[in-house]
Design an enzyme around this catalytic site. Sequence first.
Site, short mmCIF file in Angstrom:
data_model
loop_
_atom_site.label_atom_id
_atom_site.label_comp_id
_atom_site.label_asym_id
_atom_site.label_seq_id
_atom_site.Cartn_x
_atom_site.Cartn_y
_atom_site.Cartn_z
N MET A 1 0.92 -1.07 0.10
CA MET A 1 0.00 -0.07 0.07
C MET A 1 0.73 1.08 0.08
O MET A 1 1.58 1.43 1.08
CB MET A 1 -0.96 0.10 1.13
CG MET A 1 -2.05 -0.89 1.18
SD MET A 1 -2.97 -1.37 2.71
CE MET A 1 -1.90 -2.10 3.90
N LEU A 2 0.62 2.07 -1.02
CA LEU A 2 1.64 3.05 -1.14
C LEU A 2 1.61 4.21 -0.06
O LEU A 2 0.35 4.49 0.34
CB LEU A 2 1.19 3.93 -2.66
CG LEU A 2 2.34 4.84 -3.13
CD1 LEU A 2 3.58 4.19 -3.18
CD2 LEU A 2 1.87 5.38 -4.47
N GLN B 1 7.61 -5.45 -4.00
CA GLN B 1 6.70 -5.14 -5.11
C GLN B 1 7.36 -3.96 -6.18
O GLN B 1 7.73 -2.96 -5.69
CB GLN B 1 5.34 -4.73 -5.04
CG GLN B 1 4.53 -4.67 -6.17
CD GLN B 1 2.88 -4.06 -5.75
OE1 GLN B 1 2.83 -3.12 -5.59
NE2 GLN B 1 2.08 -5.20 -6.00
N CYS C 1 -2.17 -1.65 -10.10
CA CYS C 1 -2.50 -0.16 -9.80
C CYS C 1 -3.13 0.46 -10.88
O CYS C 1 -2.71 0.40 -11.92
CB CYS C 1 -1.29 0.35 -9.26
SG CYS C 1 -1.60 1.95 -8.66
N LYS D 1 0.73 -9.64 -9.18
CA LYS D 1 -0.38 -9.18 -8.51
C LYS D 1 -1.17 -8.35 -9.44
O LYS D 1 -0.84 -7.48 -10.08
CB LYS D 1 -0.34 -8.37 -7.36
CG LYS D 1 -1.51 -8.12 -6.47
CD LYS D 1 -1.12 -7.09 -5.25
CE LYS D 1 -2.41 -6.89 -4.57
NZ LYS D 1 -3.45 -5.89 -4.87
N ASN E 1 -7.29 -11.22 -2.96
CA ASN E 1 -7.19 -9.72 -2.15
C ASN E 1 -8.46 -8.86 -2.64
O ASN E 1 -9.27 -9.21 -3.56
CB ASN E 1 -5.94 -8.89 -2.89
CG ASN E 1 -6.05 -7.48 -2.50
OD1 ASN E 1 -5.55 -6.65 -3.18
ND2 ASN E 1 -6.08 -7.40 -1.21
N GLY F 1 -11.50 -6.24 -0.07
CA GLY F 1 -12.65 -6.40 0.71
C GLY F 1 -12.63 -7.32 2.14
O GLY F 1 -13.63 -7.51 2.70
N GLY G 1 -5.35 -5.73 3.04
CA GLY G 1 -4.92 -4.55 2.69
C GLY G 1 -5.27 -3.66 3.97
O GLY G 1 -4.79 -3.53 4.92
#
EC number: 1.3.1.91
Length: 341
Positions: A30-31, A81, A111, A150, A222, A224, A244
């Site tokens: 997560m950025l 990543q 992304c 991913k 991945n 929810g 996440g």
Amino acid sequence: MTLKQLSETPLKSGNLASAALNRTFSVAPMLDWTDRHYRFFARLMSKEALLYTEMVTTGAILYGRGDYLAYNEEEHPLALQLGGSDPKDLAACARLAEARGYDEINLNVGCPSDRVQNGRFGACLMAEPTLVAECVDAMRQQVGIPVTVKTRIGIDEQDSYEFLTDFISKVEAAGCDTFIIHARKAWLQGLSPKENREIPPLDYDRVYQLKRDFSQLSISINGGVTSLEQAKEHLQHLDGVMVGREAYQNPYILAGVDTELCNRTSPVITRDEVIGKLLPYIGKHLADGGRLNHITRHIIGLYQGLPGSRAWRRYLSENAHKPGAGIEVVEAAIKAMAGND
């Protein structure tokens, strides 16, 4: 390691089996969130969770001024990543990362942000499976650690199951045996990255079907997932679950991963014990010239749902960013929380 040293490093032979890493539960890249401070914090709560870095572009690693591969040894198992679409650059970065001790290289094909599309990487690469396959092959030729992908279940109007399976088949043919699937498609135009995490509907059944049709692959899901109970349901169908936002905003969920999902029998660490183990790390960071809020911004949600948690969040938010703020701020936040039971 310089590029000259990189060129003189002997090549690895073969590619280690991805099964060497426990993929039952992982924390999503997560950025701006999953930096090395968050990952150290997360590792205090789970020894088994596979941690991922924020996405790092090949350009940053090869030409940036900072050390974009820095991490704490305690973070292992740890995956890097990468964002990029040039096979040679990705291969060079993968080799650098393996030399630094990373346990896995993951290619971002999920992304959807405009900035990422302009760089020709991220989710837009789903439309170029041959290129993704070339990238995977180039990296695998250079490293012995797993190279994984991913991705999403589709992009824009290209969201049929056939589109997804064609992508998976072509990338698998390049030697990729591990995929993490965000169970939403991405809209490359019209939605922000945040909206792309919420508006396109989740389709877990499509990911389950993918595993049935590609049983030879390791497939993690991945999107929810907000509880370990939900993770257990997914694990009835799949090899792994990647979480996440919940793992960031409610980080204590990680404390149950080892015992509830990974068959460990060690005692579950308490929240207060987490803080006790984190304080020496904070002290070292401050001694090295770092700021307190570099770390405390990640621990705001540790006491979520408990009496006094609002006082904890407020005290850290109002004080950790101040010049000269030290460990005493964390200690005072704990007292503020206790005084609001």
